[in-house]
Design an enzyme around this catalytic site. Sequence first.
Site: not given
Length: 339
Positions: A156, A253
């Site tokens: 990230k 997702k």
Amino acid sequence: MNNNGQVRLQLQARIERRPTVAPFHITGYTFTAFEAVVVTLEADGLVGEGEGLGVYYKQDTPEKMLAQIEALRGRIEAGLTREQLQRMLPAGGARNALDCALWDLEAKRSGKPVWMLAGQDQPKALMTTYTVGADQPQVMAERARAFASARAIKLKLTDDDINAQRVLAVRAARPDVWLMVDANQGFTRESFARLLPTLVEARVDVVEQPFPIGKEAWLDGLERPIRIAADESVQDRSDLQKLVGRVDIINIKLDKCGGLTEALAIVTDARKLGFELMVGNMSGSSLAMAPAFVVGQCCSVVDLDGPTFLTTDRSPAASYEDGYIWCADELWGGPAVVA
């Protein structure tokens, strides 16, 4: 059964909160726990389960999801089908939890696992990324080392000026792994251009969601020696067309698109448009990973490490071994077990 021949259902819905092992940082957010809505649907003594975490950047909160479900309680218990559900709730965590519970219940009632109902081959274990939250470079390097069995790592990154140091530190710590980075909408065209030589040097294979939602035109004419994946920019099938020629990979997702039913439809449409596929998660317990594991059988990139960040999981749980995830039918989506 009701007057339409549908089986009546008994609905239970609750919020579960699971703390994280450590604070988890991404662009603009820090998480110390994840809350999910868990749905159970019972019919004829058989129970189907589903879990939805919602979409945090769309204010899809557990309280909102629970209210959406309760508002439909009468309709659900009268015998809601998956096809009807697609029309009655928007994409999001509430529909995801209900849709997955309906799939699970169908598997129990039919005696066939979900993967078979979905027309898939026998599932296989999937290599998954292990995610390192944004932090100081050496902290991220140590966390990457701690994932000793990982074969693939996702970093990230944020909107500050130390992303190059982060990437290089992790690559030095783990020269052996496949590597991708996720900006969570945190880059500008200029900051991405500055970082790109470092990403190439560090053998990064995929950059996920470099730019904010609504700035997809920033991808036009962009130098792309590394594959680009769209996450936040693709919520459901309606967003696919605008990414043609702009990205290489679509991250599916279930919380974004509203369940396994829509996710499988995205697989079909995205393939027709020439996209590669990725499956991701909004964190969650193994109950959230198992339906996504079905989608993962169609994907070249798999990011299903959510339970590894939680202090507690459910039992039975997904298995993480040697960098791979395995979700047995007993966890979710399998036929009813006869005692």
